[in-house]
Scaffold this motif. Structure first.
Motif, PDB file in Angstrom:
ATOM      1  N   SER A  85      16.324  89.798  39.032  1.00 43.05           N
ATOM      2  CA  SER A  85      16.885  89.538  37.707  1.00 43.05           C
ATOM      3  C   SER A  85      16.029  90.136  36.600  1.00 43.05           C
ATOM      4  CB  SER A  85      17.041  88.032  37.493  1.00 43.05           C
ATOM      5  OG  SER A  85      15.791  87.374  37.620  1.00 43.05           O
ATOM      6  N   GLN A  86      14.714  90.201  36.808  1.00 46.43           N
ATOM      7  CA  GLN A  86      13.836  90.780  35.795  1.00 46.43           C
ATOM      8  C   GLN A  86      14.149  92.260  35.593  1.00 46.43           C
ATOM      9  OE1 GLN A  86      11.803  89.454  33.645  1.00 46.43           O
ATOM     10  NE2 GLN A  86      11.164  91.438  32.801  1.00 46.43           N
ATOM     11  N   LYS A  89      17.249  92.655  33.606  1.00 46.78           N
ATOM     12  CA  LYS A  89      16.953  92.373  32.198  1.00 46.78           C
ATOM     13  C   LYS A  89      16.343  93.598  31.531  1.00 46.78           C
ATOM     14  CE  LYS A  89      14.500  89.053  29.253  1.00 46.78           C
ATOM     15  NZ  LYS A  89      13.608  87.864  29.230  1.00 46.78           N
ATOM     16  N   GLN A  93      18.047  95.703  28.460  1.00 48.04           N
ATOM     17  CA  GLN A  93      17.345  95.717  27.182  1.00 48.04           C
ATOM     18  C   GLN A  93      16.931  97.118  26.750  1.00 48.04           C
ATOM     19  OE1 GLN A  93      14.103  92.928  27.687  1.00 48.04           O
ATOM     20  NE2 GLN A  93      15.338  91.201  26.979  1.00 48.04           N
TER      21      GLN A  93
END
Length: 256
Positions: A85-86, A89, A93
């Motif tokens: 999930s990081q 992200k 972003q």
């Protein structure tokens, strides 16, 4: 503004925005990316070209994990990407992407298409999102089309909407996968002009394209790929005017 008027200032190479290390990808038995390694620097305009089937679109789609790969590492601003999930992200972003076929929601207006991500992912109010979007639509020359639906627009207008939608998320890196290939010839210039203007802002851009005049005028470096390999990398005047390899020369004879 025309492509020939583009005059980008020389840039000082600083941080690495994207680092690709020993990337390998197979579709079944077909080896489509073969030990690809490449550094893309912050603020750099990189154009990837090559014949159809060379792996260039597959490569750009691995950068934001639209394509998985079996071996190698892709890092974005020193963050190695994985399936966690990081990493998702980091991708959301930092990266925006523009595709060949626009990928707009047909049942939403231009304004709604561009504001949707801001409201869902960035939790912006509708008013804030629409204010940001209207500024971007004005920047690409289609603010007057905000209330229209994609089916009411030309291909060039739809692609400018798609670019605005990506820019609304304020990415640090923009990926373009053959953004003019689905357009009629008379609409190509209006999209390329937007990309030239974007290049002048210092945005990091990775562009897969057959538009060699765009590459010649705007790119800091050109990558030539064939058969899943990077054959040649260098400034446009080197790769496009004085290529070192026969495969590059053969390709350029067909597109220049």
């Amino acid at each position: 503004m025309t492509l020939s008027s583009a005059n980008l200032a020389k840039k000082t190479v600083t941080n690495t925005a994207i680092k690709i290390e020993n990337l390998n990808k197979w579709y079944g038995d077909h080896h489509v990316l073969k030990d690809v390694s490449l550094d893309i620097f912050e603020g750099e305009i990189m154009v990837i070209c090559g014949p159809s089937g060379s792996g260039k679109s597959t490569l750009i789609r691995t950068l934001n994990h639209l394509e998985e790969y079996q071996e190698g590492v892709v890092s974005v601003f020193d963050q190695p990407l994985s399936r966690d999930s990081q990493s998702h992200k980091v991708i959301h972003q930092t990266m925006g992407m523009v595709f060949q076929n626009f990928n707009l929601f047909p049942h939403l207006t231009v304004l709604q298409n561009c504001a949707l991500g801001l409201m869902w992912l960035r939790k912006m109010s509708e008013r804030e999102a629409e204010k940001r979007v209207m500024g971007l639509l004005d920047r690409v020359g289609i603010a007057n089309l905000a209330s229209r639906y994609p089916g009411q627009l030309s291909g060039g207008q739809q692609q400018r909407v798609a670019i605005s939608r990506s820019l609304a998320m304020e990415p640090k890196i923009m990926l373009f996968d053959e953004p003019t290939s689905a357009l009629d010839p008379e609409m190509v210039k209006e999209v390329l002009d937007v990309m030239v203007d974007l290049a002048k802002t210092g945005m990091t851009m990775v562009c897969v394209t057959h538009e060699m005049e765009f590459a010649r005028q705007v790119a800091d470096r050109v990558v030539f790929m064939t058969d899943g390999e990077i054959v040649e990398v260098g400034p446009p005047e080197q790769v496009l005017v004085h290529p070192q390899w026969d495969r590059t020369k053969e390709f350029l004879q067909h597109v220049l």
